[in-house]
Design a protein around this motif. Structure first.
Motif, PDB file in Angstrom:
ATOM      1  N   ASP A  63      33.762  30.905  37.246  1.00 30.44           N
ATOM      2  CA  ASP A  63      32.816  31.751  36.739  1.00 30.44           C
ATOM      3  C   ASP A  63      31.777  31.663  37.993  1.00 30.44           C
ATOM      4  N   MET A  64      32.014  32.242  39.015  1.00 30.32           N
ATOM      5  CA  MET A  64      31.003  32.349  40.047  1.00 30.32           C
ATOM      6  C   MET A  64      31.385  33.571  41.075  1.00 30.32           C
ATOM      7  N   PRO A  65      30.520  34.069  41.788  1.00 35.44           N
ATOM      8  CA  PRO A  65      30.964  35.233  42.564  1.00 35.44           C
ATOM      9  C   PRO A  65      31.733  34.915  43.748  1.00 35.44           C
ATOM     10  N   THR A  66      32.264  35.476  44.625  1.00 34.88           N
ATOM     11  CA  THR A  66      33.098  35.181  45.597  1.00 34.88           C
ATOM     12  C   THR A  66      32.896  36.268  46.606  1.00 34.88           C
ATOM     13  N   ASN A  67      33.328  36.266  47.778  1.00 36.60           N
ATOM     14  CA  ASN A  67      33.310  37.405  48.835  1.00 36.60           C
ATOM     15  C   ASN A  67      34.252  38.354  48.826  1.00 36.60           C
TER      16      ASN A  67
END
Length: 155
Positions: free
Chosen positions: A65-69
């Motif tokens: 539950d986090m953004p990534t590149n």
């Protein structure tokens, strides 16, 4: 003439300001795939979006539950294309700034990295990581982009 390898879908207008990104990414992918023994045929779709979309995709498909590149979604062999990628503007911009490079150069590296994943390269094991990084370094430096794995030390 070679067949197209990338199709870009812009979901976040900030990507429109990344001048030269799409053409440079296509050159990087073409050069990277030319070095593989067997690249999957077809065109990868690259979604150029933002952190909110990548966070949602990362949560749904990887349980994080986090953004990534960048995320890569390999297609089944029977589909006839390598798969899809998604990039997040904010994360890419943050990482590029921290590394002292342009968003375009960083995003080109991420697209190349993702397409190589779609073609079976990985970095779970040390020898796999070394092979993937060497290939990325050779392609990117050949295009005039600083080696993303070069560790600079102060003298």
């Amino acid at each position: 003439m070679s067949t197209p390898r990338l199709e870009f879908m812009i979901d976040d207008a900030r990507w429109e300001g990344a001048a030269g990104f799409e053409a440079l990414a296509e050159k990087a992918v073409e050069a990277g795939l030319a070095r593989l023994d067997a690249a999957r045929p077809g065109t990868a779709v690259v979604l150029l979006s933002g952190d909110a979309v990548l966070r949602d995709l990362n949560h749904r498909f990887r349980g994080k539950d986090m953004p990534t590149n960048v995320l890569s979604f390999p297609a089944p062999e029977s589909e006839g294309y390598p798969g899809d990628l998604a990039l997040a503007w904010e994360t890419c911009a943050r990482e590029a700034e921290a590394a002292g490079k342009s968003v375009v150069e960083h995003a080109v590296h991420l697209v190349l990295h993702g397409v190589l994943h779609l073609n079976g390269l990985d970095h779970q094991e040390e020898d796999e990581a070394a092979e993937l990084e060497a290939l990325e370094s050779a392609v990117l430096t050949g295009l005039g982009i600083k080696d993303p794995y070069l560790v600079e030390t102060e003298s």
